[in-house]
Design an enzyme around this catalytic site. Sequence first.
Site, PDB file in Angstrom:
ATOM      1  N   ASP A 282      -6.205  -0.735  -6.394  1.00 27.89           N
ATOM      2  CA  ASP A 282      -7.680  -0.637  -6.369  1.00 27.89           C
ATOM      3  C   ASP A 282      -8.201  -0.119  -5.028  1.00 27.89           C
ATOM      4  O   ASP A 282      -9.394  -0.230  -4.749  1.00 27.89           O
ATOM      5  CB  ASP A 282      -8.307  -2.014  -6.694  1.00 27.89           C
ATOM      6  CG  ASP A 282      -7.889  -3.082  -5.675  1.00 27.89           C
ATOM      7  OD1 ASP A 282      -8.232  -4.248  -5.878  1.00 27.89           O
ATOM      8  OD2 ASP A 282      -7.219  -2.728  -4.674  1.00 27.89           O
TER       9      ASP A 282
ATOM     10  N   HIS B 161     -10.113  -7.011  -5.303  1.00 28.01           N
ATOM     11  CA  HIS B 161      -9.797  -6.984  -3.859  1.00 28.01           C
ATOM     12  C   HIS B 161     -10.750  -7.892  -3.076  1.00 28.01           C
ATOM     13  O   HIS B 161     -11.138  -7.598  -1.954  1.00 28.01           O
ATOM     14  CB  HIS B 161      -9.945  -5.547  -3.354  1.00 28.01           C
ATOM     15  CG  HIS B 161      -8.999  -5.134  -2.283  1.00 28.01           C
ATOM     16  ND1 HIS B 161      -7.875  -4.360  -2.499  1.00 28.01           N
ATOM     17  CD2 HIS B 161      -9.031  -5.347  -0.968  1.00 28.01           C
ATOM     18  CE1 HIS B 161      -7.277  -4.111  -1.346  1.00 28.01           C
ATOM     19  NE2 HIS B 161      -7.952  -4.699  -0.395  1.00 28.01           N
TER      20      HIS B 161
ATOM     21  N   TYR C  98       0.898  -1.154   0.000  1.00 24.35           N
ATOM     22  CA  TYR C  98       0.000   0.000   0.000  1.00 24.35           C
ATOM     23  C   TYR C  98       0.936   1.203   0.000  1.00 24.35           C
ATOM     24  O   TYR C  98       1.786   1.305   0.892  1.00 24.35           O
ATOM     25  CB  TYR C  98      -0.864   0.020   1.257  1.00 24.35           C
ATOM     26  CG  TYR C  98      -2.143  -0.774   1.148  1.00 24.35           C
ATOM     27  CD1 TYR C  98      -2.540  -1.629   2.168  1.00 24.35           C
ATOM     28  CD2 TYR C  98      -2.968  -0.659   0.039  1.00 24.35           C
ATOM     29  CE1 TYR C  98      -3.719  -2.356   2.092  1.00 24.35           C
ATOM     30  CE2 TYR C  98      -4.152  -1.382  -0.046  1.00 24.35           C
ATOM     31  CZ  TYR C  98      -4.524  -2.223   0.974  1.00 24.35           C
ATOM     32  OH  TYR C  98      -5.689  -2.938   0.890  1.00 24.35           O
TER      33      TYR C  98
END
Length: 500
Positions: free
Chosen positions: A272, A363, A244
């Site tokens: 995403d 995800h 991330y």
Amino acid sequence: HSSNDTQAVKLTGEEVAKHNTREDCWVIINGRAYDVTEFMPEHPGGPKIILKYAGKDGTEEYAPIHPPDTLDKYLDKSKHLGEVDMSTVQQEEKKEDPDEAERQERIQRMPILEQCYNLMDFEAVARRVMKKTAWAYYSSGADDEITMRENHSAYHKIWFRPRVLVNVESIDTSTTMLGTKVSIPFYVTATALGKLGNPEGEVVLTRGAKKHNVIQMIPTLASCSFDEIVDAKEGDQVQWLQLYVNKDRAITKKIIEHAEKRGCKGLFITVDAPQLGRREKDMRSKFSDVGSNVQNTGGDNVDRSQGAARAISSFIDPSLSWKDIPWFLSVTKMPILLKGVQRVEDVIQAIAAGVHGVVLSNHGGRQLDFARSGIEVLAEVMPELRRLGLDKKIEIYVDGGVRRATDIIKALCLGATGVGIGRPFLYAMSAYGLPGVDRAMQLLKDEMEMNMRLIGCSSVDELGPDLVDTRGLSMHTTTITDTLGLNVYDPLVGPQEKAR
Ligand SMILES: Cc1cc2c(cc1C)[n+](S(=O)(=O)[O-])c1c(=O)[nH]c(=O)nc-1n2C[C@H](O)[C@H](O)[C@H](O)COP(=O)(O)O
């Protein structure tokens, strides 16, 4: 001098308990006291959860959410107040959780491991034996969870065109992912907060992946520290890093360089989740007081019950864009892949940007509801890449809803290099620990060998689009009821109703 003269005097519980206000706040974590007064306003989970444990021992709630090295990494040493004599700390009397007794009962009655015959069996058992908060976090999808269910049911819209009278005496299910030979074309995808389901956390998945020679993707938001997970690997076991991207690129650079130094063989940038999706089961669960400053713009009185995920993800940079890709390519030699690509135009742009691959993924249905399943996007992408002569340029992975080896085979027939699997291993680990993960992987291996034999292929490179019929794939309603899946779907249980 006796030896203990040199031993620093331990703090007492009563001493710590005096510092229990927003203006003067000490908390005990793992037997040590910390002054978190100044840190509190920056806490991604908001100040409320810290104040809940002001002057007390917060270890139990802290451990599953924060890697053990968090305080060393992020809290200035001057705020580390030293060891506490835990015999002097008044332990909170546990609020009697009415469900806990029933849950323990269900654990006593749970099926033995050998009664799990497929990956959905693990989900059914996990739903009954896991703590509510852990089940809520793992099982939740965004909004109405349509995409989460579509991920699995999309595979029910693809049918095989098996060939017969082919010598399938010996079957080889191995393949290569980013240059690593693996025994079966799936990897353990990155899923956050492994200690919610199992006190040991992600290292359980590391051990399972080693045993079956599959790759583990290490999550940025793991409960275990990154180094704990890397230290748990054995020999030449391969791991990837899921990233991330932090608004503070210096932190991101440090994480990438450290991962490369520790031997990670792939960097998967999650694209995403510029903001974590709204997962209502997670929000309803006990984390309600672990608020987050990600969404609220107002002061403290805004509803901050955004669940665990949002509480721990306020660092994610929503401004990340294609123009940042050259920087990533400049800071590491690891292959770089984009995880969470959802349409062919972005795959073509990824190739032009020079990355090494993509994961077609939504995800696990935890982000944009009504995003299409990874497998449906794959069926859109590959013909277009072949038409443009780009299909050999990068490696293409899919994840989401993979629960059977036939799902893996369908993805490879359509051109994927491999698939990522998330929840099934979380549920197996939560219900049965390492033996559960081991059995889940072995079941997939057995299914893979049988189904390759039955469609008439003896190795994965023989899997091609001629073996599948995808005409029904873009129809988003299907009469085939996903009985296994539906049986574990977890409807809202009102306060007066008892969960079955
Ligand atoms: C189940 C699950 C998935 C998460 C996940 C946590 C859980 C409990 N988390 S999350 O907290 O942010 O949502 C991550 C994560 O850290 N990073 C990420 O890239 N994907 C995350 N994912 C998505 C995951 O990598 C796969 O895309 C997804 O799990 C595949 O679907 P299945 O679970 O159906 O196999």
